[in-house]
Design a protein around this motif. Structure first.
Motif, PDB file in Angstrom:
ATOM      1  N   THR A 111      15.500  55.967  29.338  1.00  0.00           N
ATOM      2  CA  THR A 111      14.690  54.864  29.674  1.00  0.00           C
ATOM      3  C   THR A 111      15.337  53.548  30.891  1.00  0.00           C
ATOM      4  O   THR A 111      16.079  53.306  30.236  1.00  0.00           O
ATOM      5  N   GLN A 314      14.386  57.849  33.319  1.00  0.00           N
ATOM      6  CA  GLN A 314      13.848  57.311  33.470  1.00  0.00           C
ATOM      7  C   GLN A 314      14.377  56.262  34.119  1.00  0.00           C
ATOM      8  O   GLN A 314      14.961  54.957  33.485  1.00  0.00           O
ATOM      9  N   GLU A 317      11.620  50.379  36.725  1.00  0.00           N
ATOM     10  CA  GLU A 317      10.261  49.646  35.769  1.00  0.00           C
ATOM     11  C   GLU A 317       8.695  51.152  35.598  1.00  0.00           C
ATOM     12  O   GLU A 317       9.054  52.059  36.515  1.00  0.00           O
ATOM     13  N   VAL A 318       8.017  51.112  35.051  1.00  0.00           N
ATOM     14  CA  VAL A 318       7.152  51.708  35.127  1.00  0.00           C
ATOM     15  C   VAL A 318       6.347  50.686  35.362  1.00  0.00           C
ATOM     16  O   VAL A 318       5.415  49.927  34.859  1.00  0.00           O
ATOM     17  N   ARG A 319       5.368  51.089  36.211  1.00  0.00           N
ATOM     18  CA  ARG A 319       4.011  50.157  36.942  1.00  0.00           C
ATOM     19  C   ARG A 319       2.943  50.798  36.509  1.00  0.00           C
ATOM     20  O   ARG A 319       2.531  52.109  37.288  1.00  0.00           O
ATOM     21  N   THR A 341       6.345  55.828  38.882  1.00  0.00           N
ATOM     22  CA  THR A 341       7.964  55.376  37.577  1.00  0.00           C
ATOM     23  C   THR A 341       9.108  56.737  39.195  1.00  0.00           C
ATOM     24  O   THR A 341       8.397  56.979  39.644  1.00  0.00           O
TER      25      THR A 341
END
Length: 377
Positions: A111, A314, A317-319, A341
């Motif tokens: 990740t 992954q 970022e995960v927005r 993402t």
């Protein structure tokens, strides 16, 4: 005298034991109460963020893992991770208990990958020979190749009614996190197990191999083991995972490992299939229909995979974006929560040992074919 004090001593100890029991029970209750308060607090914080987006038109975009501390659009305290409102990270999304979505234990999942991942390969080995004392030998060269990750955008949106946001009794945190967790788990299972030939780069290794047949007869156990052995001969040691659906699992549970044997051993026994770990997932049967939608195939399949040669990552970022002010959502009295993402899926065994076919060598897809003879008596 000791005989006179004994009843009072016993009563005193009993009183102490009762007090300790009450105090320990109180501590346990306090711990559970704190957990409840913490959960309630997180729900309240998330609800406040959503309400502020609706009523005060605050910054509606946040990054789950890190605050935005530079630029014109800073978000230092308003991001959800900083507030503790949504403990939603990709690592939590992996551990789902939804049936059929479990991934193999040896499948690496990274990740927060930054930049482009590159895997270098040595495509050949040094070959030694027996030579005469002064015989001249030819030189050998060592060749190299590489594979590169190709990230694809992964996104989903959930519409939440504003009434649910205003309702303090509604467990909004669990609702949002569960829906995103389940959606990501379904995406990963589909793209890891199915043989759907997607047009994007998130393509399962089972979609890249030539389909072989496996006859469902009394010798199915031996023939399945031979298919696994063929991969061992290519240098892929260790225990692969065998993937099948529930119907095939049931067939193999009631098929003898050795035909006409006196024992009661079956192809699947003691939690293993012909001695190897296995997982049950309906997604092994999925393919694409004429419209490009992933659907179950009319046939059933068994997948064999050394999942250490599959890299699921992954990236960045995960927005988490909240839209509460646009005319489109306002007309429906909803607030839309969107997650964006990037994921990549890279199969590594296609380059091992100088393979030039471009196809994975550490994975097999077997189409199960019914036998002319009945498999059970």
């Amino acid at each position: 005298p000791r005989s006179t004090l004994f009843p009072y001593t016993t009563l005193f100890r009993s009183s102490i034991d009762n007090r300790l029991h009450v105090e320990i029970r109180s501590l346990l209750d306090q711990k559970e109460l704190e957990k409840f308060r913490e959960q309630k607090s997180k729900n309240t914080l998330l609800r406040e963020i959503l309400s502020n987006c609706v009523k005060e038109r605050e910054n509606a975009t946040t990054i789950l893992q890190n605050a935005v501390t530079t630029g014109d659009d800073q978000n230092i305290t308003g991001n959800i991770e900083a507030s503790g409102a949504v403990p939603l990270t990709i690592k939590e999304l992996i551990d789902t208990k939804v049936s059929g979505l479990e991934l193999p234990a040896d499948l690496p999942m990274l990740t927060g990958v930054i930049g482009t991942e590159i895997w270098p390969f040595s495509t050949d080995d040094v070959q030694f020979k027996v030579a005469g004392e002064v015989e001249k030998i030819s030189e050998q060269g060592l060749n190299f190749d590489k594979l590169k990750a190709n990230p694809e955008r992964v996104t989903a949106a959930i519409a939440v009614s504003n009434r649910a946001i205003d309702n303090a009794a509604f467990d909004l945190l669990s609702f949002v996190t569960y829906k995103f967790q389940k959606g990501i788990a379904m995406l990963k299972a589909l793209h890891v197990y199915s043989h759907a030939n997607f047009s994007n780069a998130l393509k399962s290794p089972f979609a890249q191999v030539e389909v072989e047949e496996l006859v469902l007869d009394e010798n199915v156990g031996k023939n399945l083991a031979k298919k696994i052995a063929e991969m061992y001969d290519k240098g892929f040691e260790g225990d692969p995972y065998v993937i099948m659906d529930k119907v095939i699992e049931t067939e193999l549970l009631f098929t003898k490992a050795i035909p006409n044997s006196a024992g009661d051993r079956t192809v699947i026994m003691d939690g293993k299939c012909v001695g190897y770990p296995y997982l049950v997932s309906k997604y092994i049967n999925f393919t694409l229909d004429s419209t490009g939608k992933a659907v179950p195939d009319s046939d059933r399949y068994i997948g064999i995979g050394h999942f250490g040669y599959l890299q699921l990552q992954q990236h960045g970022e995960v927005r988490f974006t909240i839209d509460a002010t646009s005319a489109e959502v306002a007309s429906r009295n909803t607030t839309v929560l969107t997650l964006n993402t990037e994921f990549s899926e890279t199969e590594l065994s296609s380059k091992v040992n100088g393979n030039t076919s471009g196809k994975p060598q550490a994975f097999k897809l077997l189409k199960v074919v019914e036998s002319d003879e009945p498999t059970t008596v």
